[in-house]
Design a protein around this motif. Sequence first.
Motif, PDB file in Angstrom:
ATOM      1  N   MET A   1       0.851  -1.168   0.000  1.00  0.00           N
ATOM      2  CA  MET A   1       0.000   0.000   0.000  1.00  0.00           C
ATOM      3  C   MET A   1       0.903   1.239   0.000  1.00  0.00           C
ATOM      4  SD  MET A   1      -2.771   1.216   2.915  1.00  0.00           S
ATOM      5  CE  MET A   1      -3.171  -0.444   3.258  1.00  0.00           C
ATOM      6  N   SER A   2       0.577   2.195  -0.829  1.00  0.00           N
ATOM      7  CA  SER A   2       1.370   3.415  -0.877  1.00  0.00           C
ATOM      8  C   SER A   2       0.955   4.359   0.254  1.00  0.00           C
ATOM      9  CB  SER A   2       1.179   4.123  -2.220  1.00  0.00           C
ATOM     10  OG  SER A   2      -0.119   4.701  -2.290  1.00  0.00           O
ATOM     11  N   ILE A   3       1.780   5.334   0.504  1.00  0.00           N
ATOM     12  CA  ILE A   3       1.469   6.338   1.521  1.00  0.00           C
ATOM     13  C   ILE A   3       0.159   7.043   1.178  1.00  0.00           C
ATOM     14  CG2 ILE A   3       2.205   8.576   2.460  1.00  0.00           C
ATOM     15  CD1 ILE A   3       3.944   6.519   3.608  1.00  0.00           C
ATOM     16  N   LYS A   4      -0.018   7.390  -0.076  1.00  0.00           N
ATOM     17  CA  LYS A   4      -1.223   8.100  -0.502  1.00  0.00           C
ATOM     18  C   LYS A   4      -2.463   7.234  -0.290  1.00  0.00           C
ATOM     19  CE  LYS A   4      -2.929  10.970  -4.253  1.00  0.00           C
ATOM     20  NZ  LYS A   4      -2.595  11.560  -5.544  1.00  0.00           N
ATOM     21  N   GLU A   5      -2.377   5.952  -0.646  1.00  0.00           N
ATOM     22  CA  GLU A   5      -3.502   5.035  -0.442  1.00  0.00           C
ATOM     23  C   GLU A   5      -3.838   4.924   1.041  1.00  0.00           C
ATOM     24  OE1 GLU A   5      -2.911   1.876  -4.115  1.00  0.00           O
ATOM     25  OE2 GLU A   5      -1.725   1.635  -2.294  1.00  0.00           O
ATOM     26  N   PHE A   6      -2.814   4.795   1.857  1.00  0.00           N
ATOM     27  CA  PHE A   6      -3.015   4.687   3.290  1.00  0.00           C
ATOM     28  C   PHE A   6      -3.691   5.945   3.835  1.00  0.00           C
ATOM     29  CE2 PHE A   6      -1.714   5.240   7.710  1.00  0.00           C
ATOM     30  CZ  PHE A   6      -2.128   4.040   8.251  1.00  0.00           C
ATOM     31  N   ARG A   7      -3.192   7.098   3.424  1.00  0.00           N
ATOM     32  CA  ARG A   7      -3.747   8.369   3.891  1.00  0.00           C
ATOM     33  C   ARG A   7      -5.214   8.489   3.497  1.00  0.00           C
ATOM     34  NH1 ARG A   7      -4.770  12.987   1.454  1.00  0.00           N
ATOM     35  NH2 ARG A   7      -3.501  12.602  -0.380  1.00  0.00           N
ATOM     36  N   LYS A   8      -5.520   8.125   2.267  1.00  0.00           N
ATOM     37  CA  LYS A   8      -6.905   8.226   1.801  1.00  0.00           C
ATOM     38  C   LYS A   8      -7.814   7.238   2.530  1.00  0.00           C
ATOM     39  CE  LYS A   8      -6.196  10.502  -2.509  1.00  0.00           C
ATOM     40  NZ  LYS A   8      -6.963  10.880  -3.648  1.00  0.00           N
ATOM     41  N   LYS A   9      -7.325   6.037   2.807  1.00  0.00           N
ATOM     42  CA  LYS A   9      -8.117   5.065   3.559  1.00  0.00           C
ATOM     43  C   LYS A   9      -8.415   5.579   4.966  1.00  0.00           C
ATOM     44  CE  LYS A   9      -7.032   0.762   1.257  1.00  0.00           C
ATOM     45  NZ  LYS A   9      -6.514  -0.596   1.381  1.00  0.00           N
ATOM     46  N   CYS A  10      -7.497   6.356   5.506  1.00  0.00           N
ATOM     47  CA  CYS A  10      -7.701   6.946   6.833  1.00  0.00           C
ATOM     48  C   CYS A  10      -8.643   8.146   6.769  1.00  0.00           C
ATOM     49  CB  CYS A  10      -6.369   7.390   7.423  1.00  0.00           C
ATOM     50  SG  CYS A  10      -5.263   6.041   7.836  1.00  0.00           S
ATOM     51  N   GLY A  11      -8.927   8.613   5.555  1.00  0.00           N
ATOM     52  CA  GLY A  11      -9.823   9.755   5.396  1.00  0.00           C
ATOM     53  C   GLY A  11      -9.200  11.070   5.839  1.00  0.00           C
ATOM     54  N   MET A  12      -7.897  11.188   5.669  1.00  0.00           N
ATOM     55  CA  MET A  12      -7.195  12.391   6.107  1.00  0.00           C
ATOM     56  C   MET A  12      -6.692  13.204   4.929  1.00  0.00           C
ATOM     57  SD  MET A  12      -4.730  11.100   9.161  1.00  0.00           S
ATOM     58  CE  MET A  12      -5.333  10.487  10.701  1.00  0.00           C
ATOM     59  N   THR A  13      -6.620  14.499   5.139  1.00  0.00           N
ATOM     60  CA  THR A  13      -5.950  15.369   4.176  1.00  0.00           C
ATOM     61  C   THR A  13      -4.449  15.232   4.398  1.00  0.00           C
ATOM     62  OG1 THR A  13      -5.878  17.268   5.670  1.00  0.00           O
ATOM     63  CG2 THR A  13      -7.862  17.042   4.284  1.00  0.00           C
ATOM     64  N   GLN A  14      -3.673  15.780   3.482  1.00  0.00           N
ATOM     65  CA  GLN A  14      -2.219  15.753   3.669  1.00  0.00           C
ATOM     66  C   GLN A  14      -1.829  16.474   4.953  1.00  0.00           C
ATOM     67  OE1 GLN A  14      -0.617  17.383   0.006  1.00  0.00           O
ATOM     68  NE2 GLN A  14      -0.285  15.336  -0.826  1.00  0.00           N
ATOM     69  N   LYS A  15      -2.461  17.588   5.210  1.00  0.00           N
ATOM     70  CA  LYS A  15      -2.154  18.370   6.419  1.00  0.00           C
ATOM     71  C   LYS A  15      -2.478  17.569   7.680  1.00  0.00           C
ATOM     72  CE  LYS A  15      -3.070  23.021   8.304  1.00  0.00           C
ATOM     73  NZ  LYS A  15      -2.790  22.842   9.633  1.00  0.00           N
ATOM     74  N   GLN A  16      -3.646  16.965   7.716  1.00  0.00           N
ATOM     75  CA  GLN A  16      -4.038  16.159   8.880  1.00  0.00           C
ATOM     76  C   GLN A  16      -3.077  14.987   9.089  1.00  0.00           C
ATOM     77  OE1 GLN A  16      -7.963  15.261   7.441  1.00  0.00           O
ATOM     78  NE2 GLN A  16      -8.935  16.684   8.874  1.00  0.00           N
ATOM     79  N   PHE A  17      -2.743  14.299   8.009  1.00  0.00           N
ATOM     80  CA  PHE A  17      -1.859  13.140   8.076  1.00  0.00           C
ATOM     81  C   PHE A  17      -0.472  13.550   8.566  1.00  0.00           C
ATOM     82  CE2 PHE A  17       0.879   9.803   6.359  1.00  0.00           C
ATOM     83  CZ  PHE A  17       0.158   8.654   6.592  1.00  0.00           C
ATOM     84  N   SER A  18       0.062  14.617   8.001  1.00  0.00           N
ATOM     85  CA  SER A  18       1.402  15.053   8.393  1.00  0.00           C
ATOM     86  C   SER A  18       1.435  15.492   9.854  1.00  0.00           C
ATOM     87  CB  SER A  18       1.920  16.154   7.473  1.00  0.00           C
ATOM     88  OG  SER A  18       1.155  17.329   7.620  1.00  0.00           O
ATOM     89  N   GLU A  19       0.383  16.142  10.316  1.00  0.00           N
ATOM     90  CA  GLU A  19       0.333  16.556  11.723  1.00  0.00           C
ATOM     91  C   GLU A  19       0.171  15.351  12.646  1.00  0.00           C
ATOM     92  OE1 GLU A  19      -2.783  19.480  11.898  1.00  0.00           O
ATOM     93  OE2 GLU A  19      -1.494  21.046  11.060  1.00  0.00           O
ATOM     94  N   TYR A  20      -0.693  14.413  12.276  1.00  0.00           N
ATOM     95  CA  TYR A  20      -0.940  13.236  13.101  1.00  0.00           C
ATOM     96  C   TYR A  20       0.317  12.395  13.282  1.00  0.00           C
ATOM     97  CZ  TYR A  20      -3.269   9.102  14.940  1.00  0.00           C
ATOM     98  OH  TYR A  20      -3.641   8.041  15.737  1.00  0.00           O
ATOM     99  N   PHE A  21       1.068  12.205  12.184  1.00  0.00           N
ATOM    100  CA  PHE A  21       2.266  11.378  12.237  1.00  0.00           C
ATOM    101  C   PHE A  21       3.549  12.194  12.405  1.00  0.00           C
ATOM    102  CE2 PHE A  21      -0.722   8.423  10.238  1.00  0.00           C
ATOM    103  CZ  PHE A  21      -0.525   7.318  11.051  1.00  0.00           C
TER     104      PHE A  21
END
Length: 54
Positions: A1-21
Amino acid sequence: MSIKEFRKKCGMTQKQFSEYFNLPIRTLQEWEQGRRKPPSYILELLERIWNLEN
């Protein structure tokens, strides 16, 4: 699974994902756009997180 696929499955924007992780958003963008590759351990950790939560 790519990072983008994972992020989208989590339902996060790039900003949300980068802040969360706690990742620089620029790094995330470069990974998603294929300009840089994430370290293999990052993909493995994200896969484990996904499997734990689902």
